[in-house]
Design an enzyme around this catalytic site. Structure first.
Site, mmCIF file in Angstrom:
data_model
loop_
_atom_site.group_PDB
_atom_site.id
_atom_site.type_symbol
_atom_site.label_atom_id
_atom_site.label_comp_id
_atom_site.label_asym_id
_atom_site.label_seq_id
_atom_site.Cartn_x
_atom_site.Cartn_y
_atom_site.Cartn_z
ATOM 1 C CG HIS A 1 -2.009 0.984 1.191
ATOM 2 N ND1 HIS A 1 -3.351 0.654 1.308
ATOM 3 C CD2 HIS A 1 -1.988 2.329 1.024
ATOM 4 C CE1 HIS A 1 -4.089 1.745 1.228
ATOM 5 N NE2 HIS A 1 -3.282 2.784 1.063
ATOM 6 C CG ASP B 1 -0.755 10.947 -5.409
ATOM 7 O OD1 ASP B 1 -0.641 9.906 -4.739
ATOM 8 O OD2 ASP B 1 -1.851 11.513 -5.571
ATOM 9 N N GLY C 1 -9.620 7.667 -1.720
ATOM 10 C CA GLY C 1 -10.280 8.966 -1.524
ATOM 11 C C GLY C 1 -11.101 9.019 -0.251
ATOM 12 C CG ASP D 1 -1.518 5.550 3.263
ATOM 13 O OD1 ASP D 1 -1.848 5.165 2.124
ATOM 14 O OD2 ASP D 1 -2.296 6.147 4.011
ATOM 15 C CD GLU E 1 -7.376 6.139 5.688
ATOM 16 O OE1 GLU E 1 -7.970 5.993 4.607
ATOM 17 O OE2 GLU E 1 -6.278 6.716 5.778
HETATM 18 ZN ZN ZN Z 1 -3.929 4.795 0.983
#
Ligand code: ZN
Length: 352
Positions: free
Chosen positions: A18, A22, A176, A284, A206
């Site tokens: 994961h 960007d 998102g 992440d 999350e």
């Molecule tokens: Zn993520």
């Protein structure tokens, strides 16, 4: 007795499942691309810009966490910048002995200056192939749909994932803001994905409660869950996830920053691990969260009490959960196990 020093942990072979392209750029590269492509940044000073991009532990919410992505998106609008960012991310990961990484990105974020979505994916794949040639790392690309864009847009991205299946794209993700944008809104796109037997993962549990995890599993047939931090709020679902060996792509630092968990000590990864869930550890966003994978493992060791015996299974979980064909995965795991044995870490034969 194995001492889990930072150096030792860094030397261990690792998998990362994961990691957002960007959110994982080098600040120097952002400034350099901005210069070359005439992109206006809030500041050209590398240290100042770093301060703006790294959200820090005081970050208040997922929404605040997502803000710096406007800046990184601004410099990821050309084929060269996408290629370079992918290559450099793989280089950074390989430097800390990440042997397998799945890099994810949302093509819709990179069309502002007229790039076609196929050009975007080709550029990322080019960077990935170059990195595989130059470093000891294998790379899979995950294409992300975005929850808060329209279902029609998600469908376009899903069609791309279908076209690039077996051509470097290994999976599809829904990313998102979770709140107010349920996964089920994008059901049609996921039907296409599922009907084409494409691996799926979805950010869930999350910012939002276990309902989002339930939707990810039952509405869009997610093979893995991105984060799943709040799964502990629903014991029944937790057992289902465990029984079905659905991997959780956990990211401790990012979870503290987005307030999915209050403190590192309060993060559920160890609880899940002890229950036998297939938990994996990931960054992440290497830049925004100011972490690398070794940092995340050190947190798990120093703040959550993972022992050497447990760390090896946490590592193994990462490789086991890779979106790779079984034969390739078995080959990779054999190699990783041999490497870990050389370091005194022996895997039980009955580990599922
Ligand atoms: Zn993520």
């Amino acid at each position: 007795m194995i001492e889990l020093t930072r150096e030792f942990v860094k030397s261990l072979p690792k998998a990362e499942l994961h990691c957002h392209l960007d959110g994982s750029m080098r600040v120097e590269t952002i400034v350099d691309i901005a210069k070359k492509e005439n992109v206006k940044l809030p500041t050209d000073d590398i240290d100042e810009l770093r301060k703006i991009l790294e959200v820090g532990m005081e970050c208040k919410s997922l929404e605040e966490y997502l803000r710096p992505f406007d800046i990184t998106a601004a410099v990821l609008q050309s084929e060269e910048s996408l290629r370079r960012a992918t290559y450099e991310l793989a280089e950074d990961a390989a430097e800390e002995n990440v042997r397998y990484i799945e890099i994810r990105f949302a093509p819709l974020w990179h069309i502002r200056k007229g790039l076609k979505m196929t050009e975007i994916i080709d550029a990322v794949l080019k960077g990935a192939h170059e990195a595989e040639r130059d470093f000891d790392i294998k790379i899979g690309i995950i294409i992300c749909g975005i929850r808060h864009t329209s279902p029609e847009d998600t469908m376009k991205v899903a069609e791309l994932a279908v076209a690039y299946k077996n051509k470097g794209v290994v999976g599809f993700d829904l990313a998102g803001a979770e709140r107010d944008f349920p996964a089920k809104d994008h059901k049609e796109a996921f039907y296409l994905i599922i009907n084409n037997n494409i691996n799926t993962t979805a950010h869930a549990g999350e910012a939002y409660g276990p309902e989002s995890i339930e939707q990810a599993i039952h509405f869009i047939s997610a093979n893995r869950i991105g984060h799943g931090t709040r799964l502990r709020e629903d014991g029944d679902l937790l057992n289902y996830v465990n029984d079905h060996r659905i991997p959780l792509e956990m990211c401790i630092t990012s979870n503290i920053q987005t307030k999915a968990a209050k403190h590192v000590e309060d993060h559920p990864i160890k609880f899940y691990f002890d229950l036998g869930l297939r938990v994996t550890l990931n960054t992440d966003n290497r830049l925004i969260s100011k972490v690398n994978l070794t940092d995340e493992y050190m947190l798990a060791i120093e703040k959550l009490g993972f022992t050497a015996d447990e760390i090896k299974y946490l590592i193994l979980n990462g490789f086991k959960s890779a979106f790779l064909p079984l034969k390739e995965k078995v080959k990779l795991i054999k190699r990783i196990n041999a490497e870990m044995e050389q370091k005194g870490l022996f895997i039980r034969k009955d580990y599922i």
